[in-house]
Scaffold this motif. Structure first.
Motif, PDB file in Angstrom:
ATOM      1  N   ALA A   1      23.284  13.148  47.716  1.00  0.00           N
ATOM      2  CA  ALA A   1      22.134  12.721  48.520  1.00  0.00           C
ATOM      3  C   ALA A   1      22.076  11.198  48.594  1.00  0.00           C
ATOM      4  CB  ALA A   1      20.848  13.278  47.930  1.00  0.00           C
ATOM      5  N   GLU A   2      22.375  10.517  47.470  1.00  0.00           N
ATOM      6  CA  GLU A   2      22.386   9.051  47.471  1.00  0.00           C
ATOM      7  C   GLU A   2      23.477   8.516  48.390  1.00  0.00           C
ATOM      8  OE1 GLU A   2      20.422   6.810  46.220  1.00  0.00           O
ATOM      9  OE2 GLU A   2      19.073   8.317  45.362  1.00  0.00           O
TER      10      GLU A   2
ATOM     11  N   ARG B   1      22.277   8.838  51.939  1.00  0.00           N
ATOM     12  CA  ARG B   1      21.298   7.801  52.265  1.00  0.00           C
ATOM     13  C   ARG B   1      21.980   6.450  52.455  1.00  0.00           C
ATOM     14  NH1 ARG B   1      17.629  10.962  49.118  1.00  0.00           N
ATOM     15  NH2 ARG B   1      18.475  10.175  47.140  1.00  0.00           N
TER      16      ARG B   1
ATOM     17  N   HIS C   1      23.393   6.815  56.082  1.00  0.00           N
ATOM     18  CA  HIS C   1      22.457   7.038  57.185  1.00  0.00           C
ATOM     19  C   HIS C   1      21.081   6.418  56.977  1.00  0.00           C
ATOM     20  CE1 HIS C   1      25.146   9.748  59.310  1.00  0.00           C
ATOM     21  NE2 HIS C   1      25.376  10.384  58.179  1.00  0.00           N
ATOM     22  N   GLY C   2      20.798   5.892  55.802  1.00  0.00           N
ATOM     23  CA  GLY C   2      19.489   5.314  55.550  1.00  0.00           C
ATOM     24  C   GLY C   2      18.437   6.386  55.373  1.00  0.00           C
ATOM     25  N   ALA C   3      17.180   6.033  55.634  1.00  0.00           N
ATOM     26  CA  ALA C   3      16.068   6.950  55.443  1.00  0.00           C
ATOM     27  C   ALA C   3      16.160   8.175  56.320  1.00  0.00           C
ATOM     28  CB  ALA C   3      14.740   6.223  55.706  1.00  0.00           C
TER      29      ALA C   3
ATOM     30  N   ALA D   1      18.418  10.158  56.598  1.00  0.00           N
ATOM     31  CA  ALA D   1      19.087  11.254  55.884  1.00  0.00           C
ATOM     32  C   ALA D   1      18.088  12.171  55.213  1.00  0.00           C
ATOM     33  CB  ALA D   1      20.041  10.677  54.822  1.00  0.00           C
ATOM     34  N   ASP D   2      16.878  11.670  54.897  1.00  0.00           N
ATOM     35  CA  ASP D   2      15.866  12.500  54.246  1.00  0.00           C
ATOM     36  C   ASP D   2      15.014  13.279  55.234  1.00  0.00           C
ATOM     37  OD1 ASP D   2      16.498  11.773  51.637  1.00  0.00           O
ATOM     38  OD2 ASP D   2      15.342   9.930  51.796  1.00  0.00           O
ATOM     39  N   THR D   3      15.068  12.895  56.500  1.00  0.00           N
ATOM     40  CA  THR D   3      14.192  13.526  57.480  1.00  0.00           C
ATOM     41  C   THR D   3      14.931  14.321  58.529  1.00  0.00           C
ATOM     42  OG1 THR D   3      14.241  11.599  58.929  1.00  0.00           O
ATOM     43  CG2 THR D   3      12.541  11.635  57.219  1.00  0.00           C
TER      44      THR D   3
END
Length: 223
Positions: free
Chosen positions: A207-208, A211, A214-216, A218-220
């Protein structure tokens, strides 16, 4: 391992009396499972087309056999009655969804359960709160309407969401417990739990890395 319990003559007679209704019930479960799997396929293809990524590695389905249902009903003292079977055995139809990342799991759960004709019965989040042995997965039982000639029935389907790392660990753990018939030595149990922690660290590290690329977003799921 616990074998299939012997059925009494009364159990056999009772099952014969409900055979037609049981067959109709099983058709409902199969159709409900297929509908939920189709919804997940749609979400997978939509994401792949719009976001240039595929949150689902693979989907598998499983429908319990009549013998397995009867055996479980006997173990749990569930009467061989259609209404009792529907209420007492919630994993007749099951789907396993293996995702790339933990964030994908939660996005898919939200997208599936937000659909207006799907009702959520239970959610068990073993990712946020793993089992003592390290098992991690997110279990959701959803209900979906199935329209048969006899009318609409609301069918429960158990959907298990997990990452590739979680799935590999769970598959290996199951094989070990099967080999030892559940009586796994203490040292192996400890190593199995340690391996679960390693799989969790791998999920966190991947996950890190995502991120970092892709930056933030990646979480959305948004680019």
């Amino acid at each position: 391992m616990t074998g299939t319990p012997d059925l009494s003559e009364e159990d056999v007679r009772q099952f014969a009396r409900i055979r037609e209704d049981f067959t109709r019930m099983m058709l409902g479960y199969r159709f409900g499972m297929e509908q939920v799997a189709t919804r997940l396929d749609i979400l997978r293809e939509e994401s792949a087309e719009l976001h240039v990524d595929n949150p689902i590695e693979h989907i598998s389905t499983r429908l319990k056999s009549p013998e397995s249902i009867i055996a479980k009903a006997a173990r749990q003292s569930v009467p061989l009655d259609i209404a009792a079977l529907r209420e007492g055995i919630t994993d007749i139809a099951g789907i396993r969804v293996v995702c790339s990342f933990v964030a994908d799991v939660y996005r898919l759960v939200d997208s599936l359960t937000a659909q207006p004709d799907i009702t959520v019965r239970t959610v068990k989040d073993y990712i946020a709160a793993p089992k003592p042995n390290g098992y991690r997965s997110l279990h959701v039982i959803v209900e979906i309407p199935v329209f048969l000639s006899s009318g609409a029935v609301h069918v429960p389907v158990e959907v298990q969401f997990r990452t590739v790392a979680m799935d590999f660990w769970a598959s290996t753990e199951h094989k070990i417990f099967y080999k030892y018939e559940g009586d796994v030595p203490a040292d192996l149990r400890r190593r199995i739990t340690d391996a679960a922690a390693t799989a969790a660290r791998m999920d966190d590290e991947m996950a890190e890395l995502l991120r970092a690329v892709h930056g933030a977003a990646a979480d959305t799921g948004r680019e």
